[in-house]
Motif scaffolding. Structure first.
Motif, PDB file in Angstrom:
ATOM      1  N   THR A   2     104.170  38.283 -87.375  1.00  0.00           N
ATOM      2  CA  THR A   2     102.913  38.496 -88.081  1.00  0.00           C
ATOM      3  C   THR A   2     103.087  39.536 -89.183  1.00  0.00           C
ATOM      4  OG1 THR A   2     102.178  40.267 -86.626  1.00  0.00           O
ATOM      5  CG2 THR A   2     101.674  37.997 -85.939  1.00  0.00           C
ATOM      6  N   GLN A   3     102.075  39.631 -90.057  1.00  0.00           N
ATOM      7  CA  GLN A   3     102.132  40.606 -91.137  1.00  0.00           C
ATOM      8  C   GLN A   3     102.139  42.032 -90.585  1.00  0.00           C
ATOM      9  OE1 GLN A   3     102.624  39.931 -94.425  1.00  0.00           O
ATOM     10  NE2 GLN A   3     102.935  42.150 -94.530  1.00  0.00           N
ATOM     11  N   ASP A   4     101.364  42.266 -89.502  1.00  0.00           N
ATOM     12  CA  ASP A   4     101.347  43.599 -88.891  1.00  0.00           C
ATOM     13  C   ASP A   4     102.730  43.983 -88.365  1.00  0.00           C
ATOM     14  OD1 ASP A   4      98.708  43.946 -89.445  1.00  0.00           O
ATOM     15  OD2 ASP A   4      97.992  43.392 -87.440  1.00  0.00           O
ATOM     16  N   GLU A   5     103.406  43.028 -87.765  1.00  0.00           N
ATOM     17  CA  GLU A   5     104.750  43.296 -87.259  1.00  0.00           C
ATOM     18  C   GLU A   5     105.729  43.570 -88.392  1.00  0.00           C
ATOM     19  OE1 GLU A   5     104.785  40.716 -83.097  1.00  0.00           O
ATOM     20  OE2 GLU A   5     105.218  39.715 -84.998  1.00  0.00           O
ATOM     21  N   ILE A   6     105.590  42.807 -89.476  1.00  0.00           N
ATOM     22  CA  ILE A   6     106.447  43.029 -90.650  1.00  0.00           C
ATOM     23  C   ILE A   6     106.211  44.424 -91.220  1.00  0.00           C
ATOM     24  CG2 ILE A   6     106.878  42.303 -93.034  1.00  0.00           C
ATOM     25  CD1 ILE A   6     106.254  39.425 -92.111  1.00  0.00           C
ATOM     26  N   ASP A   7     104.934  44.820 -91.294  1.00  0.00           N
ATOM     27  CA  ASP A   7     104.594  46.151 -91.816  1.00  0.00           C
ATOM     28  C   ASP A   7     105.168  47.247 -90.915  1.00  0.00           C
ATOM     29  OD1 ASP A   7     103.241  44.960 -93.875  1.00  0.00           O
ATOM     30  OD2 ASP A   7     101.246  45.206 -92.979  1.00  0.00           O
ATOM     31  N   LYS A   8     105.112  47.016 -89.602  1.00  0.00           N
ATOM     32  CA  LYS A   8     105.667  47.999 -88.669  1.00  0.00           C
ATOM     33  C   LYS A   8     107.172  48.174 -88.868  1.00  0.00           C
ATOM     34  CE  LYS A   8     102.825  48.541 -84.552  1.00  0.00           C
ATOM     35  NZ  LYS A   8     102.794  48.415 -83.080  1.00  0.00           N
ATOM     36  N   ALA A  10     108.885  47.557 -91.586  1.00  0.00           N
ATOM     37  CA  ALA A  10     109.129  48.204 -92.880  1.00  0.00           C
ATOM     38  C   ALA A  10     108.852  49.706 -92.808  1.00  0.00           C
ATOM     39  CB  ALA A  10     108.260  47.554 -93.953  1.00  0.00           C
ATOM     40  N   THR A  11     107.778  50.067 -92.117  1.00  0.00           N
ATOM     41  CA  THR A  11     107.426  51.488 -91.984  1.00  0.00           C
ATOM     42  C   THR A  11     108.512  52.246 -91.230  1.00  0.00           C
ATOM     43  OG1 THR A  11     105.055  51.013 -92.015  1.00  0.00           O
ATOM     44  CG2 THR A  11     105.737  53.106 -91.034  1.00  0.00           C
ATOM     45  N   SER A  50      96.962  50.749 -86.208  1.00  0.00           N
ATOM     46  CA  SER A  50      95.684  50.970 -86.899  1.00  0.00           C
ATOM     47  C   SER A  50      95.080  52.330 -86.566  1.00  0.00           C
ATOM     48  CB  SER A  50      94.691  49.859 -86.549  1.00  0.00           C
ATOM     49  OG  SER A  50      94.360  49.897 -85.167  1.00  0.00           O
TER      50      SER A  50
END
Length: 315
Positions: A2-8, A10-11, A50
């Motif tokens: 998911t996008q949230d997982e991708i963002d995690k 990357a962070t 979040s």
């Protein structure tokens, strides 16, 4: 994914170099630092992102607290060993990774890592954050769960303890003078050349009369002239070759076996009047495991095989 997982991902990737450098400074072991950073990743992966206002600060706090807990456990383990324990040197690469870049940006000498072993886990965390990462006392307080005033006192106490420990390295309680990096490098190169030539007389001449040899294996003694002479006899008869390397940002020597594996790393911690007064010798298999995995003969052969399998590049 998911996008949230991708963002995690990357962070975390953006902070990983700093976290690895921080954990290494805290623990003095690359392998232990990697374990702590992996634990931090697992906790970050499971966290509700979040609710985290500043992920970088959250990850830093988590890593420091994990490292403090790990250091408390390691101290009992290290003190129970029959042989000594020394921090694992960090060898700089030709093409530095994010971790190596972060390590250079927060550089501490190997000699200082030795002294940091005298601090409590809280003192070490506060000192490393303040001195290596330029954190203010408010950030340190939030990270280690102490008051600002307490953190200021902890850092002051840590500096005082390190100063006393450093001053005690020379007879009479006088501190060793600061050595110019180029002068230090010349002494290290003379050490490397003498080992390479198996020149016992030259090796003995390189050590001051009150020299101390610190090792993490039973066969290396700590002491004065007799200890350095014993070490010289051992290394001059058993080392196949010696290579110049950069250890924690400073010139050092790697001892190699006939098969090309690294059997020892030498860091000249103290120099006075062109002679060695303090030498760190890391030679235990456990301490060298991560180094050989990245730089030993088998690692080089794996790299060459990968290159050999790669498609040719048209120029």
């Amino acid at each position: 994914m998911t996008q949230d997982e991708i963002d995690k991902v990357a962070t975390f990737a953006a902070s990983r170099g700093k976290l690895m450098s921080l954990a290494y400074r805290m623990l003095g072991s690359r392998a232990e630092a990697e374990d702590v950073v992996q634990d931090a990743w697992l906790k970050w992966h499971l966290a509700d992102a979040s609710t985290v206002l500043t992920p970088a600060a959250w990850l830093t706090t988590l890593t420091v607290r994990l490292a403090i807990d790990r250091l408390r456990h390691l101290r009992m383990e290290r003190q129970s060993r029959a042989a000594g324990w020394l921090p694992e040197p960090w060898l700089d690469g030709i093409a530095p990774s994010a971790e190596e870049e972060a390590l250079r940006a927060s550089a501490m000498s190997y000699g200082l890592l030795l002294l940091l072993e005298r601090l409590t886990p809280d003192e070490r965390a506060a000192f490393v954050l303040h001195e290596a990462f330029d954190c203010d006392y408010a950030d340190i307080a939030q990270t280690i769960g102490k008051s600002v005033a307490n953190c200021r006192q902890i850092v002051h106490r840590a500096k005082t303890r390190l100063q006393r420990a450093g001053d005690g390295r020379r007879a009479g309680g006088k501190p060793e003078p600061t050595v110019d990096p180029s002068a230090h490098a010349r002494v290290v190169e003379r050490l490397r050349a003498a080992i390479e030539a198996q020149d016992r007389a030259q090796l003995l001449c390189l050590f001051a009369e009150d020299a101390v040899v610190l090792g993490d294996a039973e066969e290396v003694d700590a002491g004065a002239a007799i200890a350095s002479a014993r070490w010289v006899d051992q290394v001059s008869s058993s080392v196949h070759t010696a290579e110049a390397v950069t250890i924690n940002g400073r010139a050092g020597v790697a001892l190699l076996s006939p098969e090309g594996e690294i059997t020892g790393l030498l860091d000249v911690v103290g120099v006075r009047d062109g002679r060695i007064v303090r030498l760190g010798v890391v030679s235990s298999a456990g301490s060298l495991r991560a180094v050989n995995a990245a730089w030993g003969a088998r690692a080089v052969m794996r790299l060459l095989r990968r290159i050999g399998r790669a498609e040719p590049v048209m120029c």
